[in-house]
Design an enzyme around this catalytic site. Structure first.
Site, PDB file in Angstrom:
ATOM      1  N   CYS A  25      20.978   5.684 -17.472  1.00 16.37           N
ATOM      2  CA  CYS A  25      20.699   7.112 -17.333  1.00 16.37           C
ATOM      3  C   CYS A  25      21.197   7.635 -15.980  1.00 16.37           C
ATOM      4  O   CYS A  25      21.252   6.904 -15.001  1.00 16.37           O
ATOM      5  CB  CYS A  25      19.201   7.356 -17.390  1.00 16.37           C
ATOM      6  SG  CYS A  25      18.422   6.699 -18.846  1.00 16.37           S
ATOM      7  N   ARG A  81      28.433   5.469 -16.452  1.00 21.94           N
ATOM      8  CA  ARG A  81      27.269   4.586 -16.451  1.00 21.94           C
ATOM      9  C   ARG A  81      26.774   4.289 -17.865  1.00 21.94           C
ATOM     10  O   ARG A  81      25.990   3.378 -18.065  1.00 21.94           O
ATOM     11  CB  ARG A  81      26.134   5.235 -15.648  1.00 21.94           C
ATOM     12  CG  ARG A  81      26.499   5.491 -14.203  1.00 21.94           C
ATOM     13  CD  ARG A  81      25.454   6.342 -13.538  1.00 21.94           C
ATOM     14  NE  ARG A  81      24.188   5.648 -13.474  1.00 21.94           N
ATOM     15  CZ  ARG A  81      23.810   4.894 -12.465  1.00 21.94           C
ATOM     16  NH1 ARG A  81      24.588   4.737 -11.429  1.00 21.94           N
ATOM     17  NH2 ARG A  81      22.646   4.284 -12.473  1.00 21.94           N
ATOM     18  N   TRP A  94      20.203   7.130 -21.691  1.00 21.15           N
ATOM     19  CA  TRP A  94      20.565   5.891 -22.391  1.00 21.15           C
ATOM     20  C   TRP A  94      19.266   5.417 -23.021  1.00 21.15           C
ATOM     21  O   TRP A  94      18.346   5.008 -22.318  1.00 21.15           O
ATOM     22  CB  TRP A  94      21.093   4.882 -21.377  1.00 21.15           C
ATOM     23  CG  TRP A  94      21.789   3.701 -21.955  1.00 21.15           C
ATOM     24  CD1 TRP A  94      23.100   3.615 -22.319  1.00 21.15           C
ATOM     25  CD2 TRP A  94      21.222   2.405 -22.184  1.00 21.15           C
ATOM     26  NE1 TRP A  94      23.384   2.347 -22.770  1.00 21.15           N
ATOM     27  CE2 TRP A  94      22.253   1.587 -22.705  1.00 21.15           C
ATOM     28  CE3 TRP A  94      19.956   1.851 -22.025  1.00 21.15           C
ATOM     29  CZ2 TRP A  94      22.051   0.252 -23.058  1.00 21.15           C
ATOM     30  CZ3 TRP A  94      19.754   0.525 -22.376  1.00 21.15           C
ATOM     31  CH2 TRP A  94      20.802  -0.260 -22.882  1.00 21.15           C
ATOM     32  N   ASN A 139      14.839   8.558 -14.819  1.00 22.09           N
ATOM     33  CA  ASN A 139      15.485   7.260 -15.063  1.00 22.09           C
ATOM     34  C   ASN A 139      14.427   6.189 -14.882  1.00 22.09           C
ATOM     35  O   ASN A 139      13.603   6.292 -13.973  1.00 22.09           O
ATOM     36  CB  ASN A 139      16.594   6.993 -14.039  1.00 22.09           C
ATOM     37  CG  ASN A 139      17.799   7.871 -14.248  1.00 22.09           C
ATOM     38  OD1 ASN A 139      17.885   8.584 -15.246  1.00 22.09           O
ATOM     39  ND2 ASN A 139      18.738   7.815 -13.319  1.00 22.09           N
ATOM     40  N   GLY A 140      14.497   5.137 -15.688  1.00 29.35           N
ATOM     41  CA  GLY A 140      13.537   4.045 -15.540  1.00 29.35           C
ATOM     42  C   GLY A 140      12.620   3.976 -16.751  1.00 29.35           C
ATOM     43  O   GLY A 140      12.897   4.569 -17.795  1.00 29.35           O
ATOM     44  N   GLU A 198      34.469 -15.719 -18.088  1.00 26.43           N
ATOM     45  CA  GLU A 198      34.644 -14.319 -17.713  1.00 26.43           C
ATOM     46  C   GLU A 198      35.653 -13.638 -18.651  1.00 26.43           C
ATOM     47  O   GLU A 198      35.460 -12.489 -19.063  1.00 26.43           O
ATOM     48  CB  GLU A 198      35.080 -14.234 -16.243  1.00 26.43           C
ATOM     49  CG  GLU A 198      35.457 -12.868 -15.733  1.00 26.43           C
ATOM     50  CD  GLU A 198      34.379 -11.795 -15.894  1.00 26.43           C
ATOM     51  OE1 GLU A 198      33.224 -12.117 -16.200  1.00 26.43           O
ATOM     52  OE2 GLU A 198      34.726 -10.601 -15.736  1.00 26.43           O
ATOM     53  N   LYS A 238      34.957 -10.336 -21.100  1.00 32.15           N
ATOM     54  CA  LYS A 238      35.762  -9.109 -21.055  1.00 32.15           C
ATOM     55  C   LYS A 238      36.209  -8.713 -22.458  1.00 32.15           C
ATOM     56  O   LYS A 238      36.086  -7.572 -22.871  1.00 32.15           O
ATOM     57  CB  LYS A 238      36.979  -9.375 -20.169  1.00 32.15           C
ATOM     58  CG  LYS A 238      37.367  -8.451 -19.121  1.00 32.15           C
ATOM     59  CD  LYS A 238      36.495  -8.059 -17.986  1.00 32.15           C
ATOM     60  CE  LYS A 238      35.010  -8.065 -18.130  1.00 32.15           C
ATOM     61  NZ  LYS A 238      34.284  -8.203 -16.900  1.00 32.15           N
ATOM     62  N   GLU A 256      33.177  -7.515 -24.626  1.00 30.10           N
ATOM     63  CA  GLU A 256      32.484  -6.256 -24.332  1.00 30.10           C
ATOM     64  C   GLU A 256      33.329  -5.015 -24.604  1.00 30.10           C
ATOM     65  O   GLU A 256      32.780  -3.965 -24.911  1.00 30.10           O
ATOM     66  CB  GLU A 256      31.918  -6.232 -22.909  1.00 30.10           C
ATOM     67  CG  GLU A 256      32.914  -6.127 -21.800  1.00 30.10           C
ATOM     68  CD  GLU A 256      32.230  -5.999 -20.431  1.00 30.10           C
ATOM     69  OE1 GLU A 256      32.776  -6.553 -19.477  1.00 30.10           O
ATOM     70  OE2 GLU A 256      31.176  -5.360 -20.323  1.00 30.10           O
ATOM     71  N   HIS A 267      32.219 -31.751 -29.227  1.00 32.20           N
ATOM     72  CA  HIS A 267      30.764 -31.786 -29.421  1.00 32.20           C
ATOM     73  C   HIS A 267      30.290 -30.619 -30.277  1.00 32.20           C
ATOM     74  O   HIS A 267      29.109 -30.288 -30.274  1.00 32.20           O
ATOM     75  CB  HIS A 267      30.063 -31.797 -28.060  1.00 32.20           C
ATOM     76  CG  HIS A 267      30.491 -32.948 -27.221  1.00 32.20           C
ATOM     77  ND1 HIS A 267      30.040 -34.233 -27.444  1.00 32.20           N
ATOM     78  CD2 HIS A 267      31.379 -33.039 -26.200  1.00 32.20           C
ATOM     79  CE1 HIS A 267      30.622 -35.049 -26.571  1.00 32.20           C
ATOM     80  NE2 HIS A 267      31.436 -34.341 -25.822  1.00 32.20           N
ATOM     81  N   LYS A 324      27.034   0.876 -17.272  1.00 34.97           N
ATOM     82  CA  LYS A 324      27.648   0.277 -16.090  1.00 34.97           C
ATOM     83  C   LYS A 324      26.613  -0.392 -15.207  1.00 34.97           C
ATOM     84  O   LYS A 324      26.836  -1.466 -14.676  1.00 34.97           O
ATOM     85  CB  LYS A 324      28.399   1.361 -15.301  1.00 34.97           C
ATOM     86  CG  LYS A 324      29.121   0.845 -14.069  1.00 34.97           C
ATOM     87  CD  LYS A 324      30.231  -0.117 -14.446  1.00 34.97           C
ATOM     88  CE  LYS A 324      30.928  -0.702 -13.235  1.00 34.97           C
ATOM     89  NZ  LYS A 324      31.733  -1.888 -13.620  1.00 34.97           N
TER      90      LYS A 324
HETATM   91  C1  AGP Z   1      30.826  -6.915 -16.830  1.00 39.18           C
HETATM   92  O1  AGP Z   1      32.034  -6.480 -17.283  1.00 39.18           O
HETATM   93  C2  AGP Z   1      29.658  -6.144 -17.098  1.00 39.18           C
HETATM   94  N1  AGP Z   1      29.774  -4.931 -17.670  1.00 39.18           N
HETATM   95  C3  AGP Z   1      28.328  -6.704 -16.707  1.00 39.18           C
HETATM   96  O2  AGP Z   1      28.262  -8.019 -17.167  1.00 39.18           O
HETATM   97  C4  AGP Z   1      27.966  -6.663 -15.196  1.00 39.18           C
HETATM   98  O3  AGP Z   1      28.790  -7.526 -14.487  1.00 39.18           O
HETATM   99  C5  AGP Z   1      26.484  -7.003 -15.033  1.00 39.18           C
HETATM  100  O4  AGP Z   1      25.716  -6.053 -15.710  1.00 39.18           O
HETATM  101  C6  AGP Z   1      26.065  -7.098 -13.594  1.00 39.18           C
HETATM  102  O5  AGP Z   1      26.208  -5.879 -12.938  1.00 39.18           O
HETATM  103  P1  AGP Z   1      26.079  -5.764 -11.372  1.00 39.18           P
HETATM  104  O6  AGP Z   1      27.222  -6.557 -10.787  1.00 39.18           O
HETATM  105  O7  AGP Z   1      26.192  -4.318 -11.083  1.00 39.18           O
HETATM  106  O8  AGP Z   1      24.779  -6.352 -10.991  1.00 39.18           O
END
Ligand code: AGP
Length: 607
Positions: A2, A27, A75, A99-100, A483, A487, A490, A506, A602
């Protein structure tokens, strides 16, 4: 997640609120709304489900000249995304954005029998609670807000206006950021300083437990216990160019391509090739304390966690007698983990606001363990609560998928490891090869991006039909594979998972068939031959293998993407650039929203 914006001044409030909300779009959100007040207190409330463009359509029919207002991107947490659940929420004269999460909203709601609830949100409960103390303007708005907040359990960043006081905004925070922008005859508020860029350079970051009464020409801050707070005005360093696409079609591509520069910022003044040393001022640990470190706990979520995993592999290569444990914050915060003596915790977060990471930081501090932040967002909560820290200085990362932050977080942690190794007296000859590569990395990143760009685009387009992918690597290439898989998952919604090559037999080997593509990271080095044998095993079962490497091999794989061969230790980091571009072009080819993938935000400020 949010976002909050607010304005009081002499200009058109609707204009600022909409442009501010657009800045916060990155965000992640599912609905948006604004309310403005004219000088007599008449309110214009506009809310819409979906993108801000839907709100703008309503705005076009409801243009006002109002000079005060608040706005929000939501959100969904309580109740589906809908216009009714969108903020601002109204109760009597009160309009409130939040927010929260209000954890005890059900108990509070049961006491608010006079209010007719329209939404399913916890926020409307808070609005009604404030109204119950405000009693139609019988008490000052700030007093009503303070009384309400004293009953609340949970997290909040809020902004409140009243039709009875159309020249003031009350804001407060506990666990959810709020920034007050100080202008000339105007005061702006936002949950993220990027909404203020271009309007003012001066900002006050509210702390948890503080509440502020805001007019266009004054800001009074106090604690919930009525103690006055003397506000510290800080500079917003971000410039407009940093939050614009700068000619790129998507923020993600811009952020991938700016890594040579962003890493340079991370390294600036910290690496000295002439003396062969690394110097980090931020952590603030004496040589003696560094020498004593025996155990590192690295905490993060998602990409930050992967950066920590990869950094851990390097740090243990050159630091004697050190045990490194890299942990996922959402798990660690609830574990009964024992942190031994002579430990230091690295708290890794791009946004500096991730709820789980922040909770771990607070838990770890309770155990008396020194905490060091590896953070990007300046002035963020984690940056302010750690004992010491190293900003990675990559500038705003707007795309939900984290790219440039990963590269710099990883290298910043390796540099911290190098400072420990230096203090422990590790021979310069052991450390110099790492330091030399780090100093060359910005240039090598530039060269890699240039060399692989067209190939990666071609390969991604050729494989766009795949819905399943396996990322593979050994040793340092394994966290890089993790990683890469994150990517792709997501942003292209491909079911991508990573495995250590050695784990194939395994279980995962059973998956190999025409539905899956395999993305293998195979750097030269001591485990090269073993990794190549694993690729052979996948090929023998009909796998569709793309190999990313920095050397030659002879196998009939589907495609090879070659990165420059000059870098040895950090080759997996360069390979990760290939994964980033691959995910980007796969997403473009599939036609999905690159910068704002579905269901994601974000900055994850709720648990
Ligand atoms: C990665 O592409 C993300 N969207 C997500 O995993 C992100 O890295 C994670 O939420 C941690 O965020 P931060 O680094 O702001 O703590």
């Amino acid at each position: 997640m949010c976002g909050i914006v607010g304005y009081v001044g002499n200009k058109n409030a609707q204009d600022f609120l909409i442009s501010g909300l657009k800045r916060l779009e990155y965000r992640g959100y599912d609905s948006a709304g604004i309310v403005t007040l004219d000088k007599d207190g008449n309110a214009t409330l506009l809310r819409a489900k979906g993108k801000i463009i839907n709100l703008e359509e309503k705005l076009a029919k409801n243009k006002r000249e109002d000079k005060i207002g608040i706005g929000h991107t939501r959100w969904a947490t309580h109740g589906e995304p809908s216009e009714t659940n969108a903020h601002p929420h109204q109760a009597g004269d009160i309009y409130l954005v939040h927010n929260g999460i209000i954890e005890n909203y059900k108990e509070l709601k049961a006491t608010l029998t006079e209010h007719e609830f329209k939404s399913e949100t916890d926020t409307e409960v808070l609005a009604a609670l404030v109204e119950s103390f405000y009693q139609g303007g019988a008490h000052p708005l700030i007093n009503a807000v303070v009384q309400a907040l004293k009953l609340v359990k949970g997290t909040y960043g809020i902004a409140v206006v009243s039709t009875k006081a159309p020249d003031e905004i009350v804001v407060a925070r506990a666990g959810s950021p709020l920034v007050i922008g100080v202008g000339h005859d105007e005061t702006l508020i936002a949950s993220d300083a990027s909404a203020l860029v271009g309007h003012t350079k001066q900002a006050i970051y509210l702390n948890d437990g503080e509440v502020a009464l805001i007019h266009k020409d004054s800001i009074e801050i106090k604690t919930l216990n009525a103690e006055p707070v003397s506000a510290k005005v800080e500079m917003i360093e971000t410039n407009l160019a940093a939050i614009q696409k700068g000619g790129y079609e998507h923020f993600l591509l811009k952020e991938i391509m700016e890594q040579p520069e962003s890493l340079k910022e991370t390294l600036r003044g910290r690496v000295n090739l002439e003396t062969g040393t690394v110097r980090l001022g931020g952590p603030g640990l004496s040589e003696e304390k560094l020498r004593k470190i025996k155990h590192l706990v690295i905490v993060g979520c998602g990409t930050a966690y992967h950066a920590g995993l990869l950094a851990g592999y390097y740090i243990e290569q050159f630091t004697p007698e050190i045990t490194i444990e890299t942990v996922i914050a959402s798990e660690y915060r609830y574990r009964s983990a024992y942190i031994p003596k002579d430990s230091v915790a690295l708290i890794v977060s791009q946004s500096g606001e991730t709820a789980d990471t922040l909770a771990c930081l607070r838990e770890i501090k309770k155990q008396g363990v020194p905490t060091i932040g590896i953070v990007n967002a300046i002035g963020s909560t984690i940056a302010r609560e750690v004992d010491g820290g190293t900003y990675v200085h990559v500038g705003p990362e707007i795309s939900v998928a984290s790219t440039k932050a990963f590269t710099s977080q990883m290298i910043a942690m390796v540099m911290f490891g190098l400072t420990i190794a230096q203090a422990k007296g590790v021979k310069p000859g052991v450390l110099y090869p790492y330091i030399k590569e780090i100093a060359n990395l910005p240039e090598m990143i530039r060269k890699t991006l240039e060399q692989v760009h067209d190939d990666v685009k071609r390969v991604a387009e050729a494989h766009k039909k795949y819905e399943h992918a396996i990322y593979l690597g050994r040793d340092t290439a394994y966290p890089a594979a993790m990683e890469g898989a994150l990517k792709l998952k997501e942003i292209s919604y491909v079911d991508a998972n990573a495995y250590a090559f050695g784990e194939l037999k395994h279980g995962p080997l059973a998956l190999i068939d025409d539905r899956f593509l395999e993305f293998a990271l195979v750097p030269k080095g001591p485990l090269f031959d073993k990794a190549i044998s694993n690729v052979q095993e996948v090929l023998a079962r009909g796998g569709h293998v793309i190999v990313v490497t920095n050397t030659d091999f002879d196998l009939p794989v589907e495609d090879v993407i070659r990165i420059p061969g000059e870098i040895e230790h950090f080759a997996p980091m360069l390979m990760n650039l290939v994964s980033q571009l691959f995910a980007y072009y796969m997403t473009v080819a599939k036609g999905y929203n690159v910068d704002q993938p579905r269901n994601l935000a974000k900055s994850v400020t709720v648990e």
